[in-house]
Write a protein that holds these residues in place. Sequence first.
Motif, PDB file in Angstrom:
ATOM      1  N   ILE B  65      26.553  -8.958 -14.137  1.00  0.00           N
ATOM      2  CA  ILE B  65      25.433  -9.838 -13.295  1.00  0.00           C
ATOM      3  C   ILE B  65      25.373 -11.110 -12.496  1.00  0.00           C
ATOM      4  N   GLU B  66      25.255 -10.819 -11.838  1.00  0.00           N
ATOM      5  CA  GLU B  66      24.887 -12.957 -10.620  1.00  0.00           C
ATOM      6  C   GLU B  66      23.664 -12.893 -10.181  1.00  0.00           C
ATOM      7  N   GLY B  67      23.300 -14.022 -11.103  1.00  0.00           N
ATOM      8  CA  GLY B  67      21.964 -14.981 -10.292  1.00  0.00           C
ATOM      9  C   GLY B  67      22.000 -15.909 -10.496  1.00  0.00           C
ATOM     10  N   ASP B  68      21.348 -15.954  -8.776  1.00  0.00           N
ATOM     11  CA  ASP B  68      21.093 -16.925  -8.058  1.00  0.00           C
ATOM     12  C   ASP B  68      20.319 -17.037  -7.512  1.00  0.00           C
ATOM     13  N   VAL B  69      19.449 -18.714  -7.197  1.00  0.00           N
ATOM     14  CA  VAL B  69      18.506 -18.040  -6.656  1.00  0.00           C
ATOM     15  C   VAL B  69      18.483 -18.307  -4.621  1.00  0.00           C
ATOM     16  N   ALA B  70      19.308 -17.662  -4.513  1.00  0.00           N
ATOM     17  CA  ALA B  70      19.653 -16.992  -2.719  1.00  0.00           C
ATOM     18  C   ALA B  70      21.385 -16.552  -2.660  1.00  0.00           C
ATOM     19  N   SER B  71      21.404 -15.850  -1.695  1.00  0.00           N
ATOM     20  CA  SER B  71      22.840 -14.674  -1.002  1.00  0.00           C
ATOM     21  C   SER B  71      23.177 -14.110  -2.479  1.00  0.00           C
ATOM     22  N   SER B  72      23.863 -13.728  -1.674  1.00  0.00           N
ATOM     23  CA  SER B  72      25.078 -12.404  -2.878  1.00  0.00           C
ATOM     24  C   SER B  72      26.506 -13.490  -2.670  1.00  0.00           C
ATOM     25  N   VAL B  73      27.002 -13.724  -2.442  1.00  0.00           N
ATOM     26  CA  VAL B  73      28.574 -14.825  -1.948  1.00  0.00           C
ATOM     27  C   VAL B  73      29.427 -14.429  -3.106  1.00  0.00           C
ATOM     28  N   ASP B  74      28.407 -14.747  -4.391  1.00  0.00           N
ATOM     29  CA  ASP B  74      29.230 -14.524  -5.648  1.00  0.00           C
ATOM     30  C   ASP B  74      29.970 -12.866  -6.149  1.00  0.00           C
ATOM     31  N   ALA B  75      27.500 -11.762  -5.682  1.00  0.00           N
ATOM     32  CA  ALA B  75      28.470 -10.841  -6.049  1.00  0.00           C
ATOM     33  C   ALA B  75      29.612  -9.832  -4.777  1.00  0.00           C
ATOM     34  N   ASP B  76      29.274 -10.410  -4.105  1.00  0.00           N
ATOM     35  CA  ASP B  76      30.335 -10.061  -2.874  1.00  0.00           C
ATOM     36  C   ASP B  76      31.760 -10.520  -3.390  1.00  0.00           C
ATOM     37  N   LYS B  77      31.840 -11.165  -4.124  1.00  0.00           N
ATOM     38  CA  LYS B  77      33.383 -11.636  -4.448  1.00  0.00           C
ATOM     39  C   LYS B  77      33.969 -10.532  -5.389  1.00  0.00           C
ATOM     40  N   ILE B  78      32.964 -10.311  -6.494  1.00  0.00           N
ATOM     41  CA  ILE B  78      33.202  -9.499  -7.197  1.00  0.00           C
ATOM     42  C   ILE B  78      33.155  -8.137  -7.255  1.00  0.00           C
ATOM     43  N   ASN B  79      32.192  -7.572  -5.716  1.00  0.00           N
ATOM     44  CA  ASN B  79      32.451  -6.160  -5.549  1.00  0.00           C
ATOM     45  C   ASN B  79      34.102  -6.008  -5.151  1.00  0.00           C
ATOM     46  N   GLU B  80      34.595  -7.201  -4.466  1.00  0.00           N
ATOM     47  CA  GLU B  80      35.992  -6.965  -4.072  1.00  0.00           C
ATOM     48  C   GLU B  80      36.942  -6.136  -4.983  1.00  0.00           C
ATOM     49  N   MET B  81      36.291  -7.177  -6.295  1.00  0.00           N
ATOM     50  CA  MET B  81      37.438  -6.645  -7.088  1.00  0.00           C
ATOM     51  C   MET B  81      36.955  -5.443  -7.509  1.00  0.00           C
ATOM     52  N   SER B  82      36.516  -5.156  -7.290  1.00  0.00           N
ATOM     53  CA  SER B  82      35.963  -3.323  -8.330  1.00  0.00           C
ATOM     54  C   SER B  82      35.463  -3.165  -9.445  1.00  0.00           C
ATOM     55  N   ILE B  83      34.116  -4.152  -9.422  1.00  0.00           N
ATOM     56  CA  ILE B  83      33.938  -4.391 -10.863  1.00  0.00           C
ATOM     57  C   ILE B  83      32.830  -3.832 -10.451  1.00  0.00           C
ATOM     58  N   PRO B  84      31.487  -3.121 -11.263  1.00  0.00           N
ATOM     59  CA  PRO B  84      30.592  -2.896 -10.947  1.00  0.00           C
ATOM     60  C   PRO B  84      29.798  -4.347 -10.946  1.00  0.00           C
ATOM     61  N   VAL B  85      28.724  -4.705 -10.300  1.00  0.00           N
ATOM     62  CA  VAL B  85      27.975  -6.028 -10.369  1.00  0.00           C
ATOM     63  C   VAL B  85      26.350  -5.379  -9.506  1.00  0.00           C
ATOM     64  N   VAL B  86      25.254  -6.565 -10.476  1.00  0.00           N
ATOM     65  CA  VAL B  86      24.087  -6.576  -9.688  1.00  0.00           C
ATOM     66  C   VAL B  86      23.768  -8.002  -9.023  1.00  0.00           C
ATOM     67  N   GLN B  87      23.422  -8.338  -8.159  1.00  0.00           N
ATOM     68  CA  GLN B  87      22.948  -9.487  -7.396  1.00  0.00           C
ATOM     69  C   GLN B  87      21.534  -9.412  -8.252  1.00  0.00           C
ATOM     70  N   ILE B  88      21.171 -10.749  -8.993  1.00  0.00           N
ATOM     71  CA  ILE B  88      19.342 -10.816  -9.030  1.00  0.00           C
ATOM     72  C   ILE B  88      18.977 -12.022  -7.638  1.00  0.00           C
ATOM     73  N   ASN B  89      18.448 -12.357  -7.326  1.00  0.00           N
ATOM     74  CA  ASN B  89      18.073 -13.541  -5.865  1.00  0.00           C
ATOM     75  C   ASN B  89      16.178 -14.028  -7.173  1.00  0.00           C
ATOM     76  N   THR B  90      16.714 -15.234  -7.022  1.00  0.00           N
ATOM     77  CA  THR B  90      15.596 -15.375  -8.463  1.00  0.00           C
ATOM     78  C   THR B  90      14.256 -16.083  -7.323  1.00  0.00           C
ATOM     79  N   ALA B  91      14.601 -15.978  -5.784  1.00  0.00           N
ATOM     80  CA  ALA B  91      13.798 -16.346  -5.175  1.00  0.00           C
ATOM     81  C   ALA B  91      13.061 -17.498  -5.229  1.00  0.00           C
ATOM     82  N   GLY B  92      14.012 -18.497  -5.389  1.00  0.00           N
ATOM     83  CA  GLY B  92      13.587 -19.693  -5.962  1.00  0.00           C
ATOM     84  C   GLY B  92      13.130 -20.363  -8.074  1.00  0.00           C
ATOM     85  N   GLY B  93      13.060 -19.364  -8.533  1.00  0.00           N
ATOM     86  CA  GLY B  93      13.332 -19.102 -10.180  1.00  0.00           C
ATOM     87  C   GLY B  93      14.424 -19.809 -10.370  1.00  0.00           C
TER      88      GLY B  93
END
Lengths: 222, 222
Positions: B65-93
């Motif tokens: 599970i990838e947590g970021d204020v914005a963007s999904s650049v990290d989740a995209d990297k994990i996805n390329e490694m064929s690992i199940p991944v969900v990006q959470i964008n906290t929208a400023g949180g």
Amino acid sequence: MTVKIITVGEDILGTNEEKARANNKRLDGYGILTVDIMSSPGAGKTSLIMSTIKYMKEKARMAVIEGDVASSVDADKINEMSIPVVQINTAGGCHLDANMVESALNDLPLEDTDLLLIENVGNLICPNAFILGEDKRVMISSMPEGDDKPYKYPAMFADSDVVLLNKIDLQPHLEFNVDGFKKIVTGLNPDVIFFPVSCKTGAGMDAWFAWLESAVKGKKNR
Amino acid sequence: MTVKIITVGEDILGTNEEKARANNKRLDGYGILTVDIMSSPGAGKTSLIMSTIKYMKEKARMAVIEGDVASSVDADKINEMSIPVVQINTAGGCHLDANMVESALNDLPLEDTDLLLIENVGNLICPNAFILGEDKRVMISSMPEGDDKPYKYPAMFADSDVVLLNKIDLQPHLEFNVDGFKKIVTGLNPDVIFFPVSCKTGAGMDAWFAWLESAVKGKKNR
């Protein structure tokens, strides 16, 4: 000179924006240029302030407000340089607010100050939402943090007047695309002033000092 | 495989601790070891996760599970490694919470997972106060941030099961007292497990992998 420490409790409340405007008006009355310095933990806020004191202390009467979750190690360093300083400990809080700054102003010699530097809590997210009464917002991004930080923490990059890219002395040991970084930052913030610097070696610091000196004079001559 | 992105709105509320206990019970039911990874921006959370996937993916079924204020650049990297991944964008949180993690769990193949890594938002303050349902808390402190960080951000150092000191490849170019740092950390947290590592060169990573592999096995064999 002993360091004044304010520990923030729940009794310090109020509307942040109103209080920030009041702080700004009060500081304006003394002709003080007030700069809010924000960054990640360890990006170089204290190093920037100490370098700036060394250069500016003969040119402007300075004061500092130090914000930290805990400890007064930074304020102790500033105090040793004979600059008036107040430490604010947020007791777990992740940013300074205008109420905390108002309390600190009561303990600083405002009538003898030209330049007030406020070191915010080390955090790329929360400080951005709380104006303090500052004239300028300066953020430091340090090279070891990576050139993708503007993508991930866009708000602070978008809202800062100046972005300093610190620790450029480490560039030979890192993969960091300075042009790419600058392009993302100016994309978020077309009017940003950008200074690549090393607080450690002094590289690039002249441009920052010149900008700050000019801003202090501009405030006095209004 | 497309990356699932959750954008957090104000409608996701509830009591964090209760929800975290429910998440933990749910993950326990599948025998999943869940690790919350916290650090400053740019200290190396994503690099640690990617190195860990490379080493562990043949030994354990992983999800992220990838947590970021914005963007999904990290989740995209994990996805390329064929690992199940969900990006959470906290929208400023400034941190993940147990509600956000619950939403993400609904989009992960829990029945086919042994190890869940949660990358929290880059922040040394706020994430510490919000448990998510994890078994272990791992924090990364990176050498360029300086050896005084435990003084300034003591809570996260005190509450983590593991502290990784990352970017030790930069030590020749920094003034960083490893023994002094370790002494402060163990003063705050006598039971802490401490690994000096470089995600870039791989130095010290074997000890981290061995610890994690053992913890995954321990969870399965309970």
